[in-house]
Design a protein around this motif. Structure first.
Motif, PDB file in Angstrom:
ATOM      1  N   HIS A   1      38.265  45.305  37.654  1.00 34.83           N
ATOM      2  CA  HIS A   1      37.261  44.251  37.520  1.00 34.83           C
ATOM      3  C   HIS A   1      37.799  42.944  38.107  1.00 34.83           C
ATOM      4  O   HIS A   1      38.976  42.612  37.914  1.00 34.83           O
ATOM      5  N   VAL A  27      37.244  39.024  37.552  1.00 38.88           N
ATOM      6  CA  VAL A  27      36.700  38.287  36.420  1.00 38.88           C
ATOM      7  C   VAL A  27      37.074  36.811  36.467  1.00 38.88           C
ATOM      8  O   VAL A  27      38.048  36.423  37.115  1.00 38.88           O
ATOM      9  N   ILE A  35      38.449  34.120  33.891  1.00 35.96           N
ATOM     10  CA  ILE A  35      39.126  34.168  32.596  1.00 35.96           C
ATOM     11  C   ILE A  35      39.654  32.794  32.199  1.00 35.96           C
ATOM     12  O   ILE A  35      39.828  31.911  33.040  1.00 35.96           O
ATOM     13  N   VAL A  56      37.527  36.876  28.818  1.00 37.33           N
ATOM     14  CA  VAL A  56      36.766  37.126  30.037  1.00 37.33           C
ATOM     15  C   VAL A  56      35.418  36.423  29.912  1.00 37.33           C
ATOM     16  O   VAL A  56      34.589  36.784  29.077  1.00 37.33           O
ATOM     17  N   ASP A  57      35.200  35.394  30.723  1.00 40.33           N
ATOM     18  CA  ASP A  57      33.957  34.623  30.680  1.00 40.33           C
ATOM     19  C   ASP A  57      32.864  35.222  31.559  1.00 40.33           C
ATOM     20  O   ASP A  57      31.669  35.067  31.259  1.00 40.33           O
ATOM     21  N   GLN A  58      33.280  35.868  32.660  1.00 38.34           N
ATOM     22  CA  GLN A  58      32.294  36.398  33.604  1.00 38.34           C
ATOM     23  C   GLN A  58      32.918  37.536  34.393  1.00 38.34           C
ATOM     24  O   GLN A  58      34.073  37.451  34.811  1.00 38.34           O
ATOM     25  N   VAL A  59      32.170  38.599  34.582  1.00 43.46           N
ATOM     26  CA  VAL A  59      32.594  39.712  35.434  1.00 43.46           C
ATOM     27  C   VAL A  59      31.888  39.572  36.773  1.00 43.46           C
ATOM     28  O   VAL A  59      30.655  39.556  36.846  1.00 43.46           O
ATOM     29  N   SER A  81      32.913  45.076  39.576  1.00 42.41           N
ATOM     30  CA  SER A  81      33.527  46.172  38.834  1.00 42.41           C
ATOM     31  C   SER A  81      33.615  47.403  39.715  1.00 42.41           C
ATOM     32  O   SER A  81      32.688  47.710  40.480  1.00 42.41           O
ATOM     33  N   ALA A 122      34.920  46.203  31.121  1.00 41.21           N
ATOM     34  CA  ALA A 122      35.834  45.064  31.078  1.00 41.21           C
ATOM     35  C   ALA A 122      35.978  44.570  29.641  1.00 41.21           C
ATOM     36  O   ALA A 122      35.008  44.540  28.879  1.00 41.21           O
ATOM     37  N   LYS A 154      36.381  41.978  26.487  1.00 38.08           N
ATOM     38  CA  LYS A 154      35.930  40.623  26.194  1.00 38.08           C
ATOM     39  C   LYS A 154      37.130  39.687  26.066  1.00 38.08           C
ATOM     40  O   LYS A 154      37.064  38.521  26.471  1.00 38.08           O
ATOM     41  N   ILE A 166      40.175  32.954  38.419  1.00 32.12           N
ATOM     42  CA  ILE A 166      39.546  34.201  38.875  1.00 32.12           C
ATOM     43  C   ILE A 166      40.675  35.182  39.124  1.00 32.12           C
ATOM     44  O   ILE A 166      41.607  34.891  39.879  1.00 32.12           O
ATOM     45  N   LYS A 192      32.073  36.732  44.406  1.00 30.81           N
ATOM     46  CA  LYS A 192      31.307  37.948  44.137  1.00 30.81           C
ATOM     47  C   LYS A 192      30.718  38.508  45.428  1.00 30.81           C
ATOM     48  O   LYS A 192      30.772  39.726  45.680  1.00 30.81           O
TER      49      LYS A 192
END
Length: 231
Positions: free
Chosen positions: A77, A79, A81, A113-116, A119, A126, A128, A162, A221
């Motif tokens: 993943h 992410v 963070i 983890v704030d955002q994925v 993946s 992923a 949390k 990231i 992304k």
């Protein structure tokens, strides 16, 4: 810096820590196992008494994580963070160093983890949050100094990053090398090597970090979704 972890140990090559001044003293040979590889090298400090972090330069073999293609080939993943506030505590010297006068004292902390952003198909979900070991301090006979890896974050409270996460065979999650500072919604802004930077010159960057420098997580992304995994 990469989070130190026991996940996926791979024999690595030498690294040579450096500091900002020219007068250098060798302190000790140490080893660190990282997510995706292991590095071994020499800790060096300057005689001039620089109060900044000792900075270790890595030359690690193992899982390549420099380019967007490397990330989608070898990671689970990508992410955004940050450290859970108040979760950091001081670790212990590694086995074999407890009775000596020199050694690395890690920090232990929980990352959230704030955002994925991306993946790998088929990857485990992923986390949390995950508990991990981080660069801490180098201890010698004269005291302690913060320790950081060259061109890598120390992962400090109040900053975002990231990073590429991998789940090890032991079920533990960890970040690889080439994590990127990500404060204020911009890649390259934030904490790196224990120092807060407002921007980074692309001349000093490579791979995904160079392509994403100054851009948002959305741009990262898009870069990852456009990248082709290596066969």
């Amino acid at each position: 810096m990469p989070h130190t972890s026991s996940d996926q140990p791979v024999a690595g090559r030498r690294w040579l820590p450096t500091t900002r001044r020219s007068r250098l003293t060798t302190l000790a040979v140490v080893a660190a196992t990282l997510t995706g590889g292991t590095v071994v090298g020499v800790v060096i400090a300057d005689d001039a008494g620089d109060k900044g972090p000792l900075v270790g330069r890595t030359d690690m073999s193992g899982l390549p994580t420099l380019t967007a293609s490397d990330w989608v080939t070898n990671g689970d993943h990508a992410v955004v963070i940050e450290m859970v506030p108040g979760s950091e505590h001081r670790g212990a010297l590694p086995d074999g160093e407890t009775s000596g006068r020199e050694g690395h004292i890690p920090r232990i902390a929980t990352m959230r983890v704030d955002q994925v952003l991306w993946s790998r198909p088929g990857a485990a979900a992923a986390p949390k949050t995950y508990r991990t070991e981080l660069p801490g301090w180098w201890r010698d006979g004269s005291g302690e100094r913060e320790f950081a890896w060259k061109d890598e974050p120390r992962y400090e409270e109040g900053h975002r990053y990231i990073a590429l996460l991998i789940k090890g065979d032991d079920g533990k999650w960890g970040a690889t090398l080439h994590a990127m500072p990500y404060d204020d919604g911009k890649v390259g802004t934030g904490e790196n090597e224990g120092t807060v930077v407002s921007s980074r010159s692309t001349d000093a960057l490579e791979g995904l970090e160079k392509a994403a420098n100054g851009k948002s997580a959305t741009a990262v992304k898009q870069l990852l979704n456009a990248a082709a995994p290596q066969n």
